[in-house]
Motif scaffolding. Structure first.
Motif, mmCIF file in Angstrom:
data_model
loop_
_atom_site.group_PDB
_atom_site.id
_atom_site.type_symbol
_atom_site.label_atom_id
_atom_site.label_comp_id
_atom_site.label_asym_id
_atom_site.label_seq_id
_atom_site.Cartn_x
_atom_site.Cartn_y
_atom_site.Cartn_z
ATOM 1 N N PRO A 60 0.810 -1.220 0.000
ATOM 2 C CA PRO A 60 0.000 0.000 0.000
ATOM 3 C C PRO A 60 0.844 1.272 0.000
ATOM 4 O O PRO A 60 2.026 1.249 0.324
ATOM 5 C CB PRO A 60 -0.777 -0.118 1.316
ATOM 6 N N GLY A 61 0.186 2.366 -0.359
ATOM 7 C CA GLY A 61 0.808 3.685 -0.254
ATOM 8 C C GLY A 61 0.525 4.259 1.117
ATOM 9 O O GLY A 61 -0.634 4.330 1.533
ATOM 10 N N VAL A 62 1.573 4.656 1.822
ATOM 11 C CA VAL A 62 1.375 5.083 3.215
ATOM 12 C C VAL A 62 1.912 6.484 3.492
ATOM 13 O O VAL A 62 2.148 6.838 4.639
ATOM 14 C CB VAL A 62 1.998 4.069 4.206
ATOM 15 N N ASN A 63 2.089 7.281 2.454
ATOM 16 C CA ASN A 63 2.535 8.642 2.709
ATOM 17 C C ASN A 63 1.458 9.428 3.446
ATOM 18 O O ASN A 63 0.261 9.181 3.288
ATOM 19 C CB ASN A 63 2.905 9.339 1.402
ATOM 20 N N ILE A 64 1.891 10.378 4.235
ATOM 21 C CA ILE A 64 0.960 11.191 5.019
ATOM 22 C C ILE A 64 0.211 12.160 4.109
ATOM 23 O O ILE A 64 0.795 12.761 3.201
ATOM 24 C CB ILE A 64 1.745 11.974 6.104
ATOM 25 N N ARG A 65 -1.075 12.294 4.353
ATOM 26 C CA ARG A 65 -1.881 13.261 3.601
ATOM 27 C C ARG A 65 -1.652 14.647 4.205
ATOM 28 O O ARG A 65 -2.490 15.198 4.903
ATOM 29 C CB ARG A 65 -3.336 12.847 3.624
ATOM 30 N N ARG A 66 -0.480 15.192 3.895
ATOM 31 C CA ARG A 66 -0.072 16.488 4.442
ATOM 32 C C ARG A 66 -0.997 17.604 3.973
ATOM 33 O O ARG A 66 -1.314 18.528 4.717
ATOM 34 C CB ARG A 66 1.363 16.784 4.009
ATOM 35 N N THR A 67 -1.418 17.538 2.715
ATOM 36 C CA THR A 67 -2.358 18.509 2.165
ATOM 37 C C THR A 67 -3.437 17.763 1.397
ATOM 38 O O THR A 67 -3.135 16.815 0.659
ATOM 39 C CB THR A 67 -1.663 19.515 1.225
ATOM 40 N N PRO A 68 -4.697 18.174 1.532
ATOM 41 C CA PRO A 68 -5.759 17.505 0.777
ATOM 42 C C PRO A 68 -5.688 17.769 -0.715
ATOM 43 O O PRO A 68 -6.402 17.126 -1.488
ATOM 44 C CB PRO A 68 -7.044 18.085 1.390
ATOM 45 N N LEU A 69 -4.817 18.685 -1.125
ATOM 46 C CA LEU A 69 -4.665 18.970 -2.547
ATOM 47 C C LEU A 69 -3.821 17.922 -3.263
ATOM 48 O O LEU A 69 -3.852 17.832 -4.491
ATOM 49 C CB LEU A 69 -4.017 20.347 -2.743
ATOM 50 N N ALA A 70 -3.049 17.142 -2.522
ATOM 51 C CA ALA A 70 -2.097 16.211 -3.123
ATOM 52 C C ALA A 70 -2.793 15.254 -4.084
ATOM 53 O O ALA A 70 -3.819 14.649 -3.748
ATOM 54 C CB ALA A 70 -1.361 15.434 -2.047
ATOM 55 N N GLY A 71 -2.218 15.092 -5.280
ATOM 56 C CA GLY A 71 -2.856 14.293 -6.312
ATOM 57 C C GLY A 71 -3.084 12.847 -5.924
ATOM 58 O O GLY A 71 -4.058 12.233 -6.347
ATOM 59 N N ARG A 72 -2.158 12.278 -5.133
ATOM 60 C CA ARG A 72 -2.306 10.871 -4.769
ATOM 61 C C ARG A 72 -2.837 10.702 -3.344
ATOM 62 O O ARG A 72 -2.747 9.609 -2.775
ATOM 63 C CB ARG A 72 -0.970 10.146 -4.931
ATOM 64 N N ALA A 73 -3.419 11.758 -2.797
ATOM 65 C CA ALA A 73 -3.982 11.660 -1.452
ATOM 66 C C ALA A 73 -5.034 10.566 -1.375
ATOM 67 O O ALA A 73 -5.207 9.932 -0.329
ATOM 68 C CB ALA A 73 -4.578 12.998 -1.023
ATOM 69 N N TYR A 74 -5.732 10.311 -2.477
ATOM 70 C CA TYR A 74 -6.784 9.285 -2.457
ATOM 71 C C TYR A 74 -6.222 7.892 -2.209
ATOM 72 O O TYR A 74 -6.938 7.000 -1.748
ATOM 73 C CB TYR A 74 -7.575 9.311 -3.763
ATOM 74 N N GLU A 75 -4.931 7.677 -2.511
ATOM 75 C CA GLU A 75 -4.309 6.372 -2.276
ATOM 76 C C GLU A 75 -3.840 6.209 -0.835
ATOM 77 O O GLU A 75 -3.603 5.085 -0.389
ATOM 78 C CB GLU A 75 -3.101 6.197 -3.183
ATOM 79 N N TYR A 76 -3.677 7.327 -0.133
ATOM 80 C CA TYR A 76 -3.044 7.295 1.183
ATOM 81 C C TYR A 76 -4.105 7.316 2.276
ATOM 82 O O TYR A 76 -5.222 7.757 2.090
ATOM 83 C CB TYR A 76 -2.091 8.479 1.329
ATOM 84 N N PHE A 77 -3.710 6.841 3.458
ATOM 85 C CA PHE A 77 -4.683 6.574 4.512
ATOM 86 C C PHE A 77 -5.090 7.803 5.329
ATOM 87 O O PHE A 77 -6.266 7.980 5.611
ATOM 88 C CB PHE A 77 -4.127 5.515 5.462
ATOM 89 N N SER A 78 -4.132 8.612 5.753
ATOM 90 C CA SER A 78 -4.481 9.578 6.794
ATOM 91 C C SER A 78 -3.457 10.697 6.895
ATOM 92 O O SER A 78 -2.344 10.599 6.374
ATOM 93 C CB SER A 78 -4.571 8.853 8.147
ATOM 94 N N GLU A 79 -3.830 11.737 7.619
ATOM 95 C CA GLU A 79 -2.881 12.781 8.008
ATOM 96 C C GLU A 79 -2.146 12.395 9.296
ATOM 97 O O GLU A 79 -1.284 13.133 9.753
ATOM 98 C CB GLU A 79 -3.602 14.109 8.193
ATOM 99 N N ASP A 80 -2.474 11.233 9.843
ATOM 100 C CA ASP A 80 -1.880 10.779 11.096
ATOM 101 C C ASP A 80 -1.102 9.484 10.884
ATOM 102 O O ASP A 80 -1.597 8.545 10.237
ATOM 103 C CB ASP A 80 -2.968 10.537 12.144
ATOM 104 N N PRO A 81 0.106 9.376 11.446
ATOM 105 C CA PRO A 81 0.921 8.171 11.215
ATOM 106 C C PRO A 81 0.449 6.926 11.954
ATOM 107 O O PRO A 81 0.752 5.813 11.522
ATOM 108 C CB PRO A 81 2.311 8.596 11.698
ATOM 109 N N ILE A 82 -0.279 7.083 13.071
ATOM 110 C CA ILE A 82 -0.744 5.905 13.810
ATOM 111 C C ILE A 82 -1.808 5.171 12.991
ATOM 112 O O ILE A 82 -1.737 3.953 12.792
ATOM 113 C CB ILE A 82 -1.312 6.303 15.189
#
Length: 780
Positions: free
Chosen positions: A129-151
């Motif tokens: 899976p893709g596990v990068n942090i959703r630092r900004t909701p504008l990010a193009g691949r934010a839909y692949e990532y889980f959360s703004e939180d690492p836990i």
């Protein structure tokens, strides 16, 4: 079976270099004469994207000019243009959707299903899976990532990986690290301070790797603090292997390596996909001696070990592939993940027997928006149409559909239909095509005209329900005008059925947000430095990502992190901690009661936050540390127990390059969201480590006096050096206490006592050694 080291020892240099280079787009090289097979891998963070032409027909990397030009304007639904003919696969909820379930067992089940589909297609490694942090909701691949939180990110990723690898298919956790934007993604330099890097952006990877041991890690395209991530020895060796103990294989993102010899030295074993240029660069470096045979062999051994893992996986009898069962699982996952953001006046659930008519409005009620664009895009086995699924529940209730957009006439018809209906359900979405790989969104708004459509419908029907499909957070200028809002994110091929299940109460919604919904783009932490300039993107908010910023600043939000409601209510009570003080290596147990106060069974995600008291370093007001999702029958009270380890409460000290438990009086919070704290209990955290700072030449006297070991040592030093009593030396120290200069400089300036660095350095070394020794002793 031949040992990996012996097998590599029998290879020629050319075979070794080939082994570390991709074959075509989706295969590794094998060594046929030694019985080492090639591996097949493909993309898929939420579904298996299998290109028949690129995998079965072994199409080389790259395409001809006509094929390239045909892909330039591809959209999420044009996957066959981008990847050739595709095998159908279940399109499960995308990462930003799935995470809203907060359900590790469901994540594991999804991983198992992905594994079954991979086995059926002959895929050995799934790139996710893709596990990068959703630092900004504008990010193009934010839909692949889980959360703004690492836990949340780490726990769900670990569960999915364990499910996938339990079926004998390897995972490739990605993108390591700080791929948080698609703007100039292969060259942009993410500038991140060390605490934010360790505590936020690497932490999710660390948790997932520690709990699941993914077979591979994929390095990111971007630069990180001046180094190409794919060529960073610090990232790929110091952190990943030495600090975390990872023993698997590191592969590049596709064409993510710019200097192949440097990447190998850094710890990037496999270069994907096939590149004759990079392959020849590596061979030349090996022959020239600038890349050692030892590092070449080490990488080859990891490839062989990956192949061995895959062979062992293939030997396990797979579960039979049942697309219908997987579609039902996709529907369950979507139903558990969709978030009911608002439900004023209990508009939902709908009771078909009490309704005469429903107005279903919006094009996406017909053409469901289910996934994002890019490499993760899946060719679904089937797609539930929201309108048809609603009609299946409606019984004798008349259901009429109105596009609502495209012309004034379409809008007028929709408004007329909404005015006559008992309830209007408006399906809206963000602009398709700006929700994927290669481009960030430029706005948090819905697609053109849809905000106005919602407002117009709400004016004529006070019972308007809005269903929003989006990759991440959106603005909602109309939110005060409608009683009910559902956020589906990208819920996969069964989204239409899952929405209908929730609208009519077959499913009690239990999804909760794993990101914060701001009122405007300007509230996004880091807004002022996004997306960077001149090839550098400074993460100016540091640790204060998402709710960590919003809750510290008490930002007025649309909906906070962790928010989500259902058709039940939940009461919390009787929080008890089994200790009042937590020290290094210890764990505290939290016990409390959860009661379903509603009339229907429900599932509640309980979140545990830690509110910091007076920390020694800058920290967010509070931070998520644990969560649990619980089934509770109507009227039932359940006893819940959660554990917090001292290790999970630490911060990272860049000066010492280690994690430290603060000495602080904190508050443990039991919560329904980051803004909905239900129970609190005090807890002391105590550790000697890091309590006192290192003493250097220019450490100010006030700090020295606040450090007992340093205070006593300097008192003795001054007494001996100046041939005075220790009482007089103490008077001198107190006289110097207010100085903003270092101790030696202060003594020179105030008392004309010249003390050299050579005299002081042995004292400083002894003080710092004594502090380290004191830290290792028991006690507070």
């Amino acid at each position: 079976m031949i040992e990996a080291t012996d097998l590599v020892g029998a290879m020629t240099t050319d075979e070794k270099v080939d082994l570390l280079t991709g074959q075509g787009m989706w295969r590794t090289h094998g060594v046929e004469r030694l019985g080492l097979p090639a591996l097949v891998m493909t993309d898929g963070t939420y579904g298996v994207r299998y290109s028949i032409s690129q995998i079965d027909e072994k199409q080389e990397a790259g395409v001809d000019l006509d094929a390239f030009l045909a892909t330039v304007n591809r959209k999420a639904n044009d996957v066959e243009i981008a990847w050739g003919s595709m095998k159908p696969a279940t399109c499960f909820p995308n990462g930003s959707s799935l995470a809203c379930s907060w359900d590790v067992e469901l994540a594991r089940a999804m991983g198992e299903a992905l594994g079954v589909e991979c086995r059926a297609m002959g895929v050995d490694v799934l790139l996710g899976p893709g596990v990068n942090i959703r630092r900004t909701p504008l990010a193009g691949r934010a839909y692949e990532y889980f959360s703004e939180d690492p836990i949340v990110t780490g726990e769900l990723a670990a569960a999915m990986i364990n499910g996938l690898q339990g079926q004998g298919v390897g995972a490739s956790i990605k993108h390591f690290a700080c791929n948080n934007s698609e703007v100039e993604r292969t060259s942009m330099d993410s500038i991140v301070d060390m605490r934010a890097l360790r505590e936020i952006y690497l932490r999710g990877f660390e948790i997932a790797i520690g709990k699941s041991d993914p077979w591979t890690v994929m390095s990111a395209y971007n630069r990180l603090n001046g180094e190409q991530a794919a060529e960073s020895h610090w990232l790929l060796t110091t952190v990943l292997r030495e600090d975390w103990g990872y023993r698997g294989l590191v592969m590049s993102d596709w064409h993510g390596i710019k200097d192949r010899p440097a990447s190998l030295w850094a710890g990037n074993d496999l270069d994907m996909p096939q590149s004759r240029t990079r392959r020849d660069e590596l061979l030349e470096a090996v022959n020239a001696g600038t890349v050692s045979l030892e590092s070449l062999d080490t990488a080859c051994i990891r490839i062989v070990e990956l192949v061995r893992r895959s062979e062992a996986g293939r030997a396990v009898k797979p579960k039979p592939l049942d697309h219908d069962a997987h579609h039902r699982l996709a529907r369950k996952l979507a139903g558990e993940s969709i978030v009911l953001l608002k439900n004023e006046g209990a508009v939902l659930p709908l009771a078909a027997e009490r309704l005469k008519s429903l107005a279903i409005i919006g094009p996406s009620a017909i053409e469901a928006v289910i996934q994002g664009s890019g490499c993760a895009t899946t060719s679904p086995t089937r797609v539930d149409q929201p309108l048809a699924e609603i009609q299946a529940f409606a019984g004798d209730c008349e259901v009429r559909h109105f596009p609502g957009t495209g012309s004034p006439e379409a809008l007028a018809a929709a408004l007329a239909g909404a005015r006559e209906a008992d309830v209007a359900v408006v399906f809206v979405n963000t602009e398709v095509g700006w929700d994927g790989e290669g481009s960030d969104r430029s706005t948090l708004a819905l697609a053109e005209g849809q905000d106005a459509l919602i407002s117009a419908v709400a004016l004529v029907n006070p019972r308007t329900v809005v269903v929003v499909a989006s990759p991440d957070a959106v603005e909602m200028p109309w939110v005060a005008d409608v009683p009910a809002v559902l956020a589906t994110f990208f819920s996969g091929q069964a989204m239409g059925g899952a929405v209908a299940d929730i609208l009519f109460g077959k499913v009690n919604p239990s999804g909760k947000l794993t990101t914060s919904f701001t009122r405007s783009m300007r509230q996004i932490p880091g807004y002022l430095t996004y997306p960077g300039e001149n090839g550098r993107h400074v993460y100016s908010e540091g640790l204060f990502v998402g709710y960590r910023s919003h809750d510290t600043l008490q930002t007025e939000l649309l909906f906070p992190f962790g928010h989500g409601i259902g058709y039940s209510g939940f009461a919390y009570s009787d929080l008890v901690l089994d200790r009042d003080t937590l020290r290094d290596g210890e764990t505290v147990s939290l016990r409390f009661k959860l009661t379903n106060t509603g009339a229907v069974a429900g599932r509640e995600t309980t979140q545990v936050y830690v509110l910091h008291g007076k920390p020694r370093v800058s920290r967010p007001a509070h931070e998520l540390k644990a969560f649990i999702k619980t089934d509770v029958a109507p009227g039932e009270t359940v006893d819940l127990t959660l554990a917090l380890a001292a290790d999970d409460l630490r911060y990272y000290d860049p000066a010492r390059e280690c994690w430290i438990l603060d000495t602080d009086d904190i508050i443990v919070e039991i919560a329904a969201s980051s803004r909905d704290i239900r129970l609190q209990a005090p807890l002391k955290t105590r550790s000697r480590v890091g309590r006192f700072r290192e003493i250097t030449w220019d450490t100010q006297p006030g700090i020295i006096l606040a450090t007992p070991i340093a205070h006593a040592a300097f008192r003795g030093f001054i007494a001996e050096r100046m041939e005075i009593s220790e009482d007089d030396a103490e008077h001198i120290l107190q006289h110097c206490a207010s100085s903003f200069l270092g101790m030696a400089t202060t003594l020179d300036r105030r008392l004309r006592q010249r003390i050299t660095r050579e005299e002081v350095q042995p004292l400083l070394d002894r003080i710092n050694a004594d502090i380290r020794a004191w830290e290792q002793q028991p006690g507070d």
